[in-house]
Enzyme design. Structure first.
Site, PDB file in Angstrom:
ATOM      1  N   ASP A   1      -2.689   2.333  -6.131  1.00 52.84           N
ATOM      2  CA  ASP A   1      -1.626   2.344  -5.122  1.00 52.84           C
ATOM      3  C   ASP A   1      -1.627   1.129  -4.209  1.00 52.84           C
ATOM      4  O   ASP A   1      -0.990   1.149  -3.160  1.00 52.84           O
ATOM      5  CB  ASP A   1      -1.745   3.615  -4.275  1.00 52.84           C
ATOM      6  CG  ASP A   1      -3.049   3.678  -3.496  1.00 52.84           C
ATOM      7  OD1 ASP A   1      -4.024   3.036  -3.916  1.00 52.84           O
ATOM      8  OD2 ASP A   1      -3.097   4.380  -2.472  1.00 52.84           O
ATOM      9  N   GLU A   2      -2.294   0.062  -4.596  1.00 48.18           N
ATOM     10  CA  GLU A   2      -2.462  -1.068  -3.679  1.00 48.18           C
ATOM     11  C   GLU A   2      -2.550  -2.365  -4.469  1.00 48.18           C
ATOM     12  O   GLU A   2      -3.213  -2.430  -5.503  1.00 48.18           O
ATOM     13  CB  GLU A   2      -3.735  -0.850  -2.858  1.00 48.18           C
ATOM     14  CG  GLU A   2      -3.978  -1.843  -1.765  1.00 48.18           C
ATOM     15  CD  GLU A   2      -5.264  -1.546  -1.012  1.00 48.18           C
ATOM     16  OE1 GLU A   2      -5.569  -2.304  -0.072  1.00 48.18           O
ATOM     17  OE2 GLU A   2      -5.981  -0.580  -1.356  1.00 48.18           O
TER      18      GLU A   2
ATOM     19  N   ASP B   1       0.868  -1.175   0.000  1.00 48.93           N
ATOM     20  CA  ASP B   1       0.000   0.000   0.000  1.00 48.93           C
ATOM     21  C   ASP B   1       0.910   1.232   0.000  1.00 48.93           C
ATOM     22  O   ASP B   1       1.660   1.458   0.950  1.00 48.93           O
ATOM     23  CB  ASP B   1      -0.905  -0.008   1.238  1.00 48.93           C
ATOM     24  CG  ASP B   1      -2.076   0.965   1.097  1.00 48.93           C
ATOM     25  OD1 ASP B   1      -2.113   1.718   0.106  1.00 48.93           O
ATOM     26  OD2 ASP B   1      -2.952   0.960   1.975  1.00 48.93           O
TER      27      ASP B   1
END
Length: 471
Positions: free
Chosen positions: A105-106, A11
């Site tokens: 983003d993960e 993350d």
């Protein structure tokens, strides 16, 4: 469940805000909030400096401004974030063929499938190498969680924030989860959490002690049974490399409620065009057209129409969305509109003339009514997008177009610009015919601020500069 912590969850830390701070030296170490800046905007991401004031994602922007009045408030630059995300996903792909992106983003990574880890020591080493590589490639930090399941790996990465790594050994899951709030489990949102609280269950250990039968009684068979397993620390979901898209959709929230039926129709047609653009970009077509309308009182209506075959024809989608709009009462005003296509396929029905003409009679009546409306009512909704305005103006094709008046250029806070003399910079703010620009680059010292007329011919929109120099 695995015997080794070979599932990794990455993350990125405060991704949008961190990317803005990295590209703007004057904002480093200062509170930054990224999101919609209009009256109904919401926070997309807040930097850790802004979070200290209580600002968080999904918070109304007005509330954020009251909590942190001196923060920098910026409009998102999604193409810039996407380019960084692609770099990160490429690094993950080097670890394993099984990478499951959850957002820009993960992502989850199956380290065992990539042959880079089979025990705690090798998994930790892979996670640490990844963090170093991400920083070297993007200039940003990410937090890593390692565990024997996806659920626990995600909890671990949350504990690792910011810029850390946490490994949770398999076999310790129940001990880890027992004292935590039920909200830590996937699928337990505010509503379910409140329902469980009223039943006397606030921690994960309460769920485990209640038993499966009680949870099924409270939440239903599927949700109750899965929640009971997760409360035991059990999660056997695999890392899935690719997810099939189920639908493609776009929507817009308006700063001021729309009341003009012609304007609403135009916005629906514009959204249909954008939706088809995304549909084609994904290589799909679809059979079901969906219209979403959120009215002035926050009530949300969804209407759908299923075609005889899949299509990616903008005229077919536009006309279907228009027909769906006719069945919705918008008298009190509309605050949000959305158009989507579901029932996706990887081919297009060749003969859809009948579909395109199915609502021709109703569309002709609508066109006739629109033709008597002032052209300016449609152009107003174009939002500066000439292509969208041209498409939406098809409803008034019988009206001779007038020469458009010059449109004042809009400079969004945070967006990139380039000046013929001063070089690259970004917009700090604009208004009353002026725009303020700070001239600096990712690798420079904090730059100077200068103000120009919004129509200064030497000032142009610019391209985002890479955060890390290329050799």
């Amino acid at each position: 469940m695995r015997a080794a912590p070979t599932i990794l969850h990455l993350d990125m830390d405060a991704f949008f805000a961190a990317a803005e701070q990295a590209s703007k030296p004057s904002l480093r170490g200062k509170p930054v909030v990224v999101g919609g800046l209009g009256p109904r905007g919401v926070v997309a991401t807040a930097s850790y400096e802004a979070r200290r004031f209580g600002v968080h994602s999904a918070m109304p922007m007005g509330q954020a401004r009251r909590l942190a009045p001196n923060a920098a408030y910026l409009v998102p630059r999604f193409s810039f974030y996407r380019s960084i995300s692609e770099q990160v996903m490429e690094l993950l792909g080097r670890l394993s063929p099984l990478v499951e992106p959850l957002s820009l983003d993960e992502a989850f990574v199956d380290l065992e499938a990539g042959g880079v880890a089979d025990d705690s020591a090798s998994a930790r080493a892979a996670g640490e190498r990844l963090r170093v590589d991400i920083l070297a490639t993007t200039g940003l930090t990410g937090s890593v969680g390692l565990a024997g399941s996806k659920m626990i790996a995600k909890i671990a990465s949350e504990e690792a924030k910011p810029d850390g790594l946490v490994l949770i050994e398999p076999g310790t899951e129940r001990e880890l989860l027992a004292p935590r709030s039920v909200r830590i489990l996937p699928g337990v949102g505010p509503a379910t959490g409140e329902h469980l609280r009223r039943a006397g269950m606030t921690t994960v250990s309460d769920l485990a002690e209640a038993g499966e039968d009680e949870l099924v009684r409270l939440l239903g068979r599927a949700h109750g049974a899965s929640l009971y397993l997760m409360a035991q620390g059990y999660d056997d979901r695999p890392v899935v490399a690719e997810r099939d898209a189920k639908s493609v959709s776009v929507e817009d929230t308006f700063d001021i409620d729309l009341h003009d039926r012609v304007r609403i129709r135009f916005e629906v047609e514009r959204l249909a065009e954008r939706c088809v653009g995304r549909l084609r970009a994904s290589g799909h077509s679809g059979r079901t057209i969906v219209l979403k309308v959120r009215r002035f009182d926050f009530s949300t209506l969804t209407r759908s129409e299923t075609l005889r075959g899949p299509t990616d024809d903008p005229s077919v989608v536009r006309e279907a969305a228009g027909r769906l709009l006719e069945a919705v009462d918008t008298t009190g005003g509309v605050r949000l509109l959305g158009v989507g296509v579901s029932g996706l396929a990887d081919y297009t029905q060749e003969d859809l003339f009948a579909q395109a003409g199915a609502g021709a009679e109703g569309a002709a009546a609508s066109d006739s009514a629109s033709a008597s409306a002032p052209t300016s009512a449609l152009v107003e909704g174009a939002g500066g997008d000439a292509a969208a305005a041209a498409t939406g103006a098809s409803a008034v094709a019988s009206v001779a177009p007038e020469a458009p008046e010059p449109v004042e250029r809009h400079w969004a806070p945070g967006h990139d610009v380039r000046h013929a003399v001063y070089g690259a910079g970004w917009v700090q703010g604009s208004g009353v015919g002026r725009v303020t620009v700070r001239f600096e680059e990712p690798g420079s010292e904090p730059g100077r601020v200068r103000t120009f007329a919004v129509d200064d011919p030497e000032l142009e929109p610019g391209e985002a500069l890479p955060l890390v120099g290329r050799g």
